[in-house]
Scaffold this motif. Sequence first.
Motif, PDB file in Angstrom:
ATOM      1  N   ARG A  91      23.750 -34.380 -43.343  1.00 48.26           N
ATOM      2  CA  ARG A  91      22.658 -34.094 -44.291  1.00 48.26           C
ATOM      3  C   ARG A  91      23.126 -33.231 -45.463  1.00 48.26           C
ATOM      4  NH1 ARG A  91      17.942 -35.291 -41.673  1.00 48.26           N
ATOM      5  NH2 ARG A  91      17.087 -35.406 -43.782  1.00 48.26           N
ATOM      6  N   ASN A 115      21.295 -23.382 -44.947  1.00 50.91           N
ATOM      7  CA  ASN A 115      22.210 -22.847 -43.938  1.00 50.91           C
ATOM      8  C   ASN A 115      23.669 -23.054 -44.332  1.00 50.91           C
ATOM      9  OD1 ASN A 115      19.776 -24.382 -42.110  1.00 50.91           O
ATOM     10  ND2 ASN A 115      20.115 -22.214 -41.770  1.00 50.91           N
ATOM     11  N   PRO A 138      26.437 -16.897 -38.631  1.00 52.84           N
ATOM     12  CA  PRO A 138      27.412 -17.973 -38.432  1.00 52.84           C
ATOM     13  C   PRO A 138      26.757 -19.247 -37.873  1.00 52.84           C
ATOM     14  CG  PRO A 138      27.923 -16.038 -37.085  1.00 52.84           C
ATOM     15  CD  PRO A 138      26.600 -15.776 -37.725  1.00 52.84           C
ATOM     16  N   TYR A 139      27.013 -20.386 -38.538  1.00 51.06           N
ATOM     17  CA  TYR A 139      26.463 -21.668 -38.111  1.00 51.06           C
ATOM     18  C   TYR A 139      27.587 -22.597 -37.678  1.00 51.06           C
ATOM     19  CZ  TYR A 139      22.624 -19.981 -41.077  1.00 51.06           C
ATOM     20  OH  TYR A 139      21.641 -19.234 -41.655  1.00 51.06           O
ATOM     21  N   THR A 140      27.231 -23.588 -36.883  1.00 47.28           N
ATOM     22  CA  THR A 140      28.192 -24.628 -36.512  1.00 47.28           C
ATOM     23  C   THR A 140      27.769 -25.943 -37.148  1.00 47.28           C
ATOM     24  OG1 THR A 140      28.579 -23.531 -34.400  1.00 47.28           O
ATOM     25  CG2 THR A 140      29.314 -25.817 -34.587  1.00 47.28           C
ATOM     26  N   PHE A 141      28.683 -26.566 -37.896  1.00 41.89           N
ATOM     27  CA  PHE A 141      28.455 -27.898 -38.463  1.00 41.89           C
ATOM     28  C   PHE A 141      29.240 -28.923 -37.656  1.00 41.89           C
ATOM     29  CE2 PHE A 141      26.344 -28.131 -42.665  1.00 41.89           C
ATOM     30  CZ  PHE A 141      25.988 -26.806 -42.801  1.00 41.89           C
TER      31      PHE A 141
END
Lengths: 401, 95
Positions: A105, A204, A212-215
């Motif tokens: 996305r 995000n 902290p994000y995970t893609f």
Amino acid sequence: MTTATVKKIRRAFTGNEAGAEAMRQINPDVAAVFPITPQTELMHAFASFVANGKVKTELVMVESEHSAMSATVGASAAGARAMTATSANGLALMWEIVYIAASSRLPIVMPIINRALSGPINIHCDHSDMMGCRDSGWIQMFSENSQEEYDNLIQAIRIAEHPDVLLPVMVGQDGFIISHSLESVEVFDDEEVRDFIGEYHPKNPLLDTDHPYTFGPLDLQDYYMEHKRQQHQGMQNARQVILDTGKEFGEKFGHHYSNFEEFHLEDAEIGMIALGSTAGTAKVAVENLREQGKKVGLLKLRVFRPFPFKELVEAVKHLKGLIVLDRSDSFGAMGGPVFLDVSASLNNLTKKPVTRNLIYGLGGRDMKVQDLEKIFGMMEKTVKTGKGAGSSQYYGARGDD
Amino acid sequence: MKLMTWQEIPIGGLILEAGNAKKFLTGDWRSQRPILDEEKCINCLTCFMVCPDGSIVLKDGKMSGFNYDYCKGCGICAYECPVKCITMKPEEDFR
């Protein structure tokens, strides 16, 4: 047509220069570049804007198109407004990452300078490159001329980044026919364009180090399907966003856009569907035939994904005959990609126009005004005699006549 | 665990919470369970170094057993143990 409030100037631009000019005004944070004919000139022009300090873009020179799309995905995930551009085999090499951009996305915008896929190797226009990834989840637009290329790219940023959409957009223009032909283009004031596209505020971004994000994690039987359902919804939402954006663009800049353009279609008996530069040539053919009293019309398809099936049916259901032009083959299918979608769209009509499909212009084969006039004549005969109804044939391949 | 709907989850496969892999108990995957014979163990900690999942539990610097929430039963510890104090037993024996 144009509004008085927005400052604009007329410039002589090739399609590629028009694309580069739009990119200069968009001023993306990151652009990944790799040359391929006929796209090279676009990034060449944009690279000189970077070198001359006209934009603040970080230009990433990569070693292949697979890397170009990967770098763009990475930059977009980081929170940047990221772009790249390519053609034909370059798009084919990007393949797996093209899908990842859409399913992650990421609102990337990518000009595609439409060119025939190899082999045999060919550098000229057809739509096989973009049609090959019509199921990848990207929004797909085709431009009739340099002006539309410029206008579409500016709108594409808004469409891609809309919170209800968040999908990448590819904007096609016909290789060489548009990309290397000089045309007059209305260029809008930098500030007005920047005001229209606005600032990008990713929800995000990876660079948000406080959160902290995970893609791109592994997604198995329990959630993959829900993510696809979301992606499906994003594409459905794009339908309204594309219309709203086109309307707002028209109000501000005076160039009005919808999913498609109707040209003498309302009172026509024989209609034609075409996309890209052929639609411009077809307008001349329609005007010539109208002078002879023929009731012909054109539907120029601008948005191919999401396919505007409801609006399209409304626009063509009164026709006696409808000829659909495809600048690419879908080998083994009932016809070319545009014909397949048009046929499926008409499926629920009780009284539908007689349809016919022609596959034309592969590898840059010319499509002239006379050809299009002849095709309208062919369709008139098909309506009268029924001969050729529902068929898909090549137009202009020696040996078929 | 109740599975969420497509409207409830973040888009694009995004994971918003850091370090939540901890909640995914990969010990479910195990078909062979390592069993320690404490009398034979010499506390060389070879198992601790070779375990790919960090599932060897130490107490005061000494081998004290396995974390079955995350041990996938690969058997590397049993294979590498110099005194063969770890044996792999079928998981169904414990059901």
